[in-house]
Design a protein around this motif. Sequence first.
Motif, PDB file in Angstrom:
ATOM      1  N   ALA A 186       0.852  -1.181   0.000  1.00 18.40           N
ATOM      2  CA  ALA A 186       0.000   0.000   0.000  1.00 18.40           C
ATOM      3  C   ALA A 186       0.895   1.240   0.000  1.00 18.40           C
ATOM      4  O   ALA A 186       1.989   1.229   0.575  1.00 18.40           O
ATOM      5  CB  ALA A 186      -0.899  -0.007   1.228  1.00 18.40           C
ATOM      6  N   ASP A 187       0.426   2.305  -0.623  1.00 19.76           N
ATOM      7  CA  ASP A 187       1.221   3.535  -0.686  1.00 19.76           C
ATOM      8  C   ASP A 187       1.583   4.048   0.703  1.00 19.76           C
ATOM      9  O   ASP A 187       2.651   4.631   0.903  1.00 19.76           O
ATOM     10  CB  ASP A 187       0.458   4.611  -1.460  1.00 19.76           C
ATOM     11  CG  ASP A 187       0.414   4.332  -2.951  1.00 19.76           C
ATOM     12  OD1 ASP A 187      -0.435   4.940  -3.637  1.00 19.76           O
ATOM     13  OD2 ASP A 187       1.208   3.495  -3.439  1.00 19.76           O
ATOM     14  N   SER A 188       0.695   3.839   1.654  1.00 22.94           N
ATOM     15  CA  SER A 188       0.896   4.370   3.008  1.00 22.94           C
ATOM     16  C   SER A 188       2.076   3.723   3.733  1.00 22.94           C
ATOM     17  O   SER A 188       2.577   4.288   4.716  1.00 22.94           O
ATOM     18  CB  SER A 188      -0.374   4.207   3.844  1.00 22.94           C
ATOM     19  OG  SER A 188      -0.734   2.841   3.913  1.00 22.94           O
ATOM     20  N   VAL A 189       2.526   2.562   3.274  1.00 24.66           N
ATOM     21  CA  VAL A 189       3.615   1.869   3.975  1.00 24.66           C
ATOM     22  C   VAL A 189       4.833   1.655   3.084  1.00 24.66           C
ATOM     23  O   VAL A 189       5.877   1.196   3.562  1.00 24.66           O
ATOM     24  CB  VAL A 189       3.150   0.507   4.546  1.00 24.66           C
ATOM     25  CG1 VAL A 189       1.915   0.688   5.409  1.00 24.66           C
ATOM     26  CG2 VAL A 189       2.893  -0.507   3.440  1.00 24.66           C
ATOM     27  N   LYS A 190       4.712   1.995   1.807  1.00 23.02           N
ATOM     28  CA  LYS A 190       5.802   1.762   0.867  1.00 23.02           C
ATOM     29  C   LYS A 190       7.054   2.506   1.316  1.00 23.02           C
ATOM     30  O   LYS A 190       7.004   3.684   1.679  1.00 23.02           O
ATOM     31  CB  LYS A 190       5.372   2.223  -0.525  1.00 23.02           C
ATOM     32  CG  LYS A 190       6.165   1.624  -1.664  1.00 23.02           C
ATOM     33  CD  LYS A 190       5.525   1.982  -2.993  1.00 23.02           C
ATOM     34  CE  LYS A 190       4.179   1.336  -3.180  1.00 23.02           C
ATOM     35  NZ  LYS A 190       3.588   1.619  -4.515  1.00 23.02           N
ATOM     36  N   GLY A 191       8.177   1.807   1.323  1.00 21.51           N
ATOM     37  CA  GLY A 191       9.428   2.396   1.761  1.00 21.51           C
ATOM     38  C   GLY A 191       9.696   2.258   3.245  1.00 21.51           C
ATOM     39  O   GLY A 191      10.817   2.502   3.711  1.00 21.51           O
ATOM     40  N   ARG A 192       8.688   1.883   4.010  1.00 19.54           N
ATOM     41  CA  ARG A 192       8.846   1.707   5.466  1.00 19.54           C
ATOM     42  C   ARG A 192       8.666   0.257   5.891  1.00 19.54           C
ATOM     43  O   ARG A 192       9.306  -0.202   6.836  1.00 19.54           O
ATOM     44  CB  ARG A 192       7.840   2.579   6.218  1.00 19.54           C
ATOM     45  CG  ARG A 192       7.975   4.060   5.943  1.00 19.54           C
ATOM     46  CD  ARG A 192       7.082   4.885   6.866  1.00 19.54           C
ATOM     47  NE  ARG A 192       5.658   4.583   6.675  1.00 19.54           N
ATOM     48  CZ  ARG A 192       4.849   4.145   7.636  1.00 19.54           C
ATOM     49  NH1 ARG A 192       5.320   3.959   8.860  1.00 19.54           N
ATOM     50  NH2 ARG A 192       3.567   3.914   7.378  1.00 19.54           N
ATOM     51  N   PHE A 193       7.776  -0.456   5.233  1.00 20.06           N
ATOM     52  CA  PHE A 193       7.481  -1.848   5.580  1.00 20.06           C
ATOM     53  C   PHE A 193       8.064  -2.776   4.522  1.00 20.06           C
ATOM     54  O   PHE A 193       8.105  -2.435   3.331  1.00 20.06           O
ATOM     55  CB  PHE A 193       5.976  -2.086   5.640  1.00 20.06           C
ATOM     56  CG  PHE A 193       5.273  -1.416   6.796  1.00 20.06           C
ATOM     57  CD1 PHE A 193       5.880  -0.465   7.596  1.00 20.06           C
ATOM     58  CD2 PHE A 193       3.947  -1.743   7.074  1.00 20.06           C
ATOM     59  CE1 PHE A 193       5.220   0.146   8.655  1.00 20.06           C
ATOM     60  CE2 PHE A 193       3.259  -1.149   8.120  1.00 20.06           C
ATOM     61  CZ  PHE A 193       3.899  -0.206   8.904  1.00 20.06           C
ATOM     62  N   THR A 194       8.473  -3.954   4.963  1.00 19.95           N
ATOM     63  CA  THR A 194       8.976  -4.972   4.054  1.00 19.95           C
ATOM     64  C   THR A 194       8.320  -6.310   4.380  1.00 19.95           C
ATOM     65  O   THR A 194       8.380  -6.758   5.531  1.00 19.95           O
ATOM     66  CB  THR A 194      10.499  -5.118   4.158  1.00 19.95           C
ATOM     67  OG1 THR A 194      11.125  -3.858   3.860  1.00 19.95           O
ATOM     68  CG2 THR A 194      11.004  -6.166   3.173  1.00 19.95           C
ATOM     69  N   VAL A 195       7.701  -6.910   3.369  1.00 19.01           N
ATOM     70  CA  VAL A 195       7.085  -8.227   3.556  1.00 19.01           C
ATOM     71  C   VAL A 195       8.024  -9.279   2.965  1.00 19.01           C
ATOM     72  O   VAL A 195       8.633  -9.064   1.911  1.00 19.01           O
ATOM     73  CB  VAL A 195       5.683  -8.284   2.910  1.00 19.01           C
ATOM     74  CG1 VAL A 195       5.730  -8.041   1.403  1.00 19.01           C
ATOM     75  CG2 VAL A 195       4.992  -9.599   3.230  1.00 19.01           C
ATOM     76  N   SER A 196       8.151 -10.390   3.666  1.00 20.01           N
ATOM     77  CA  SER A 196       8.993 -11.490   3.206  1.00 20.01           C
ATOM     78  C   SER A 196       8.366 -12.802   3.656  1.00 20.01           C
ATOM     79  O   SER A 196       7.416 -12.803   4.446  1.00 20.01           O
ATOM     80  CB  SER A 196      10.416 -11.356   3.746  1.00 20.01           C
ATOM     81  OG  SER A 196      10.422 -11.375   5.156  1.00 20.01           O
TER      82      SER A 196
END
Length: 112
Positions: free
Chosen positions: A60-70
């Motif tokens: 989501a744009d709101s978390v892009k660059g801050r959250f990482t899913v793996s």
Amino acid sequence: QVQLVESGGGLVQPGGSLRLSCAASGSISSINIMGWYRQAPGKGREWVADITSGGTTNYADSVKGRFTVSRDNAKNTVYLQMNSLKPEDTAVYYCTLNTRYWGKGTLVTVSS
């Protein structure tokens, strides 16, 4: 039957980090999408991020660059690394498998 169990939530100060985990068990296809949604107090559930079994990620744009899913396919586990947390990230975070199966959620509170 598929079960999803989240862990890793808690209280963190603004700017801090948390790592959520979600372990899936049961009859799981090797081809799937695992993801995270969240629901803030008084708001609807919103999509946060997901990852295919092949490793393609979406945010989501709101978390892009801050959250990482793996994910670790051998363990049927998906992770959400959350950095630079903001008070507006406060929510119950839910893990999902193919948006068909859902965990019970883990609470993340970002507050000083």
